[in-house]
Design a protein around this motif. Structure first.
Motif, PDB file in Angstrom:
ATOM      1  N   ALA A   1       1.138  -0.900  -0.261  1.00 27.25           N
ATOM      2  CA  ALA A   1      -0.274  -0.311   0.038  1.00 27.25           C
ATOM      3  C   ALA A   1       0.902   0.950  -0.356  1.00 27.25           C
ATOM      4  N   ILE A   2       1.694   1.185   0.997  1.00 27.68           N
ATOM      5  CA  ILE A   2       3.436   2.298   0.544  1.00 27.68           C
ATOM      6  C   ILE A   2       3.891   2.587  -0.868  1.00 27.68           C
ATOM      7  N   ALA A   3       3.906   1.509  -1.906  1.00 29.96           N
ATOM      8  CA  ALA A   3       4.365   1.392  -2.531  1.00 29.96           C
ATOM      9  C   ALA A   3       3.332   2.385  -3.743  1.00 29.96           C
ATOM     10  N   VAL A   4       1.946   2.226  -3.656  1.00 27.26           N
ATOM     11  CA  VAL A   4       0.559   2.497  -4.022  1.00 27.26           C
ATOM     12  C   VAL A   4       1.130   4.045  -3.924  1.00 27.26           C
ATOM     13  N   GLY A   5       1.332   4.409  -2.256  1.00 23.68           N
ATOM     14  CA  GLY A   5       0.927   5.742  -1.506  1.00 23.68           C
ATOM     15  C   GLY A   5       2.558   6.658  -2.103  1.00 23.68           C
ATOM     16  N   MET A   6       3.144   6.156  -2.589  1.00 24.19           N
ATOM     17  CA  MET A   6       4.650   6.358  -3.251  1.00 24.19           C
ATOM     18  C   MET A   6       4.425   7.055  -4.837  1.00 24.19           C
ATOM     19  N   VAL A   7       3.943   6.442  -5.147  1.00 23.34           N
ATOM     20  CA  VAL A   7       3.588   6.766  -6.618  1.00 23.34           C
ATOM     21  C   VAL A   7       2.466   8.095  -6.768  1.00 23.34           C
ATOM     22  N   MET A   8       1.634   7.536  -5.728  1.00 21.21           N
ATOM     23  CA  MET A   8       0.510   9.311  -5.786  1.00 21.21           C
ATOM     24  C   MET A   8       0.796  10.418  -5.417  1.00 21.21           C
ATOM     25  N   GLU A   9       1.953   9.860  -5.111  1.00 23.63           N
ATOM     26  CA  GLU A   9       2.257  11.188  -3.490  1.00 23.63           C
ATOM     27  C   GLU A   9       3.801  12.260  -4.161  1.00 23.63           C
ATOM     28  N   SER A  10       4.243  11.183  -5.234  1.00 26.70           N
ATOM     29  CA  SER A  10       5.457  11.429  -6.340  1.00 26.70           C
ATOM     30  C   SER A  10       4.803  12.792  -6.844  1.00 26.70           C
ATOM     31  N   TYR A  11       3.565  11.897  -7.731  1.00 24.47           N
ATOM     32  CA  TYR A  11       3.048  12.661  -8.661  1.00 24.47           C
ATOM     33  C   TYR A  11       2.213  14.228  -7.793  1.00 24.47           C
ATOM     34  N   LEU A  12       1.975  14.216  -6.548  1.00 24.21           N
ATOM     35  CA  LEU A  12       1.828  14.965  -6.206  1.00 24.21           C
ATOM     36  C   LEU A  12       2.811  16.201  -6.099  1.00 24.21           C
ATOM     37  N   SER A  13       4.050  16.231  -5.627  1.00 17.50           N
ATOM     38  CA  SER A  13       4.994  16.366  -5.301  1.00 17.50           C
ATOM     39  C   SER A  13       5.465  17.341  -6.774  1.00 17.50           C
ATOM     40  N   TYR A  14       5.147  16.061  -8.210  1.00 18.63           N
ATOM     41  CA  TYR A  14       5.817  16.613  -9.256  1.00 18.63           C
ATOM     42  C   TYR A  14       4.709  17.863  -9.801  1.00 18.63           C
ATOM     43  N   LYS A  15       3.301  17.634  -9.300  1.00 20.58           N
ATOM     44  CA  LYS A  15       2.426  18.527  -9.711  1.00 20.58           C
ATOM     45  C   LYS A  15       2.655  20.095  -9.227  1.00 20.58           C
ATOM     46  N   LYS A  16       2.911  19.957  -7.588  1.00 19.55           N
ATOM     47  CA  LYS A  16       3.405  20.918  -6.726  1.00 19.55           C
ATOM     48  C   LYS A  16       4.315  21.816  -7.605  1.00 19.55           C
TER      49      LYS A  16
ATOM     50  N   ILE B   1       3.081  19.630   4.079  1.00 17.41           N
ATOM     51  CA  ILE B   1       2.141  20.231   2.554  1.00 17.41           C
ATOM     52  C   ILE B   1       0.568  20.074   2.451  1.00 17.41           C
ATOM     53  N   VAL B   2      -0.434  21.563   2.437  1.00 15.11           N
ATOM     54  CA  VAL B   2      -1.482  20.862   2.118  1.00 15.11           C
ATOM     55  C   VAL B   2      -1.646  20.515   0.885  1.00 15.11           C
ATOM     56  N   VAL B   3      -2.069  19.629   1.174  1.00 17.19           N
ATOM     57  CA  VAL B   3      -2.902  18.953  -0.381  1.00 17.19           C
ATOM     58  C   VAL B   3      -4.450  18.915  -0.240  1.00 17.19           C
ATOM     59  N   SER B   4      -5.113  19.379  -1.454  1.00 21.75           N
ATOM     60  CA  SER B   4      -6.862  19.871  -1.778  1.00 21.75           C
ATOM     61  C   SER B   4      -7.299  18.255  -2.377  1.00 21.75           C
ATOM     62  N   VAL B   5      -8.580  17.919  -1.830  1.00 22.50           N
ATOM     63  CA  VAL B   5      -8.908  16.531  -2.521  1.00 22.50           C
ATOM     64  C   VAL B   5      -9.501  16.400  -4.041  1.00 22.50           C
ATOM     65  N   SER B   6      -9.186  17.871  -4.424  1.00 22.28           N
ATOM     66  CA  SER B   6      -9.480  17.168  -5.800  1.00 22.28           C
ATOM     67  C   SER B   6      -7.547  17.521  -6.982  1.00 22.28           C
ATOM     68  N   GLU B   7      -6.845  17.703  -5.842  1.00 21.48           N
ATOM     69  CA  GLU B   7      -5.666  17.091  -5.791  1.00 21.48           C
ATOM     70  C   GLU B   7      -5.191  15.543  -5.629  1.00 21.48           C
ATOM     71  N   MET B   8      -5.658  15.380  -4.899  1.00 20.80           N
ATOM     72  CA  MET B   8      -5.775  13.922  -4.329  1.00 20.80           C
ATOM     73  C   MET B   8      -6.073  12.904  -5.588  1.00 20.80           C
ATOM     74  N   ARG B   9      -7.218  13.008  -5.496  1.00 21.17           N
ATOM     75  CA  ARG B   9      -8.741  12.889  -7.076  1.00 21.17           C
ATOM     76  C   ARG B   9      -7.837  12.564  -7.939  1.00 21.17           C
ATOM     77  N   LYS B  10      -6.909  13.744  -8.484  1.00 15.72           N
ATOM     78  CA  LYS B  10      -5.450  13.404  -9.993  1.00 15.72           C
ATOM     79  C   LYS B  10      -4.118  12.908  -9.553  1.00 15.72           C
ATOM     80  N   ALA B  11      -4.264  12.347  -8.709  1.00 16.79           N
ATOM     81  CA  ALA B  11      -3.072  11.390  -8.262  1.00 16.79           C
ATOM     82  C   ALA B  11      -3.191  10.632  -7.822  1.00 16.79           C
ATOM     83  N   VAL B  12      -4.988  10.103  -7.562  1.00 22.11           N
ATOM     84  CA  VAL B  12      -5.207   8.633  -7.617  1.00 22.11           C
ATOM     85  C   VAL B  12      -5.298   8.365  -8.874  1.00 22.11           C
TER      86      VAL B  12
END
Length: 344
Positions: free
Chosen positions: A251-266, A328-339
């Motif tokens: 699950a953390i591997a899944v999370g790292m991909v999603m959160e790396s995407y958030l890092s990139y988008k920010k 680092i604050v992340v919005s619900v819409s940003e999380m949707r895009k990461a998933v």
């Protein structure tokens, strides 16, 4: 307080620890698996002691299991000069340590981690707790064990999936704190990794961070990279059938991909770093099937994350390979895009 971590054969480290203290009674907490495969290694090293066996798995890391442990402690008349030995993975370490920390307001305990995940992460740092009402690690305390005795020999008792799960935390430690080691592990396939070296490396990183921030007021939050969405995914899949559930590291591997995407988008990491991370993680773990119908429920679970403040959902995100920021604050819409990005 610097935590004592001993990386050595258990046949040496455990007798040395026992002989260094004067404990009135000793109780060993194990699950069904560690009783079968690991307890026999430490049983001859102990004198008179009580063994408590509980069911294995995250779904049993709950108050009801704690009650069973506390009942055994009470029936054995453990006093405040007794010792608890937790032999197992992260579930046993978290739960056994929690039980020791609150029994008679706290008795000594040591961790004997038997999984790669617990050796590189869960056993170090004094975070103890249990799941409550479906929320992971919802109840808990900070309490440093008297020692953590790590013996890589225990890895021989594990199935490959368990080791692969633990590898996720090693990847995380490299990504948040050591860009050079991140390059090294990417050059080798999973089967070719040097576990003894990587265990020592991860323990060193985690100890350095925890020593600066024992109770997670600031810097220690970087250890949660991959865990905000990763824990939400893990919790969501806990409610599914047995064969669909994910191991923590998966699950953390899944999370790292999603959160790396958030890092990139920010704008915190470049596109190459994102691609390097996702290619390595997908090559190691494959891609978990997340359905459109799952997305909102997963995102809703992030509202219970312990890093949140008020209505703000706060993440620890990469600021380049080997560096991580927090709060680092992340919005619900940003999380949707990461998933959605993870889903492909």
């Amino acid at each position: 307080m610097t935590q004592s971590v001993v990386l050595a054969p258990i046949t040496e480290s455990l007798p040395e620890f026992i002989n260094s203290g004067q404990y009135s009674k000793v109780i060993v907490i194990a699950d069904n698996n560690t009783r079968k495969y690991c307890y026999s290694l430490i049983k001859p090293l102990l004198g008179k002691h009580k063994l408590v066996t509980v069911p294995g798995g995250e779904k049993h890391k709950v108050l009801a299991t704690c009650e069973t442990i506390w009942e055994s402690m009470t029936a054995s008349e453990l006093d405040r000069h007794s010792l608890v030995i937790n032999i197992g993975g992260g579930v046993i370490g978290d739960m056994g340590g929690f039980c020791a920390a609150v029994y008679k307001r706290g008795i000594d305990f040591i961790q004997v981690p038997t999984t790669l995940l617990s050796q590189v992460d869960a056993s170090v740092g004094g975070k103890l707790g249990i799941d409550f009402q479906g929320f992971k690690n919802h109840l808990g305390v900070f309490n440093i064990p008297k020692s953590v005795l790590i013996d890589p020999f225990f890895l021989k008792t594990l199935p490959e999936r368990e080791i692969r799960s633990g590898f996720a935390e090693i990847i995380k430690h490299c990504l948040i704190a050591d860009a050079d080691k991140w390059k090294v592990i990417r050059q080798n396939d999973f089967e070719e990794q040097n576990w003894a070296d990587l265990i020592a490396h991860s323990v060193k990183i985690k100890q350095e961070i925890v020593n600066q921030d024992p109770t997670e007021k600031g810097l220690r939050k970087i250890l949660n990279f991959g865990h905000t969405l990763g824990h939400a995914v893990e919790t969501y899949f806990l409610g599914k059938s047995e064969n669909e559930r994910l191991y923590h590291g998966e699950a953390i591997a899944v999370g790292m991909v999603m959160e790396s995407y958030l890092s990139y988008k920010k704008g915190l990491i470049d596109h190459k770093t994102l691609i390097d991370i996702e290619e390595f993680i997908f090559a190691t773990y494959g891609r978990v099937v997340i359905k459109e119908a799952d997305v909102e429920a997963i995102i809703a679970l992030t509202r219970q994350d312990k890093k949140n403040r008020g209505n703000e959902i706060r993440f620890s995100l990469l600021e380049g390979a080997g560096k991580c920021g927090y709060d680092i604050v992340v919005s619900v819409s940003e999380m949707r895009k990461a998933v959605a990005y993870y889903m492909g």
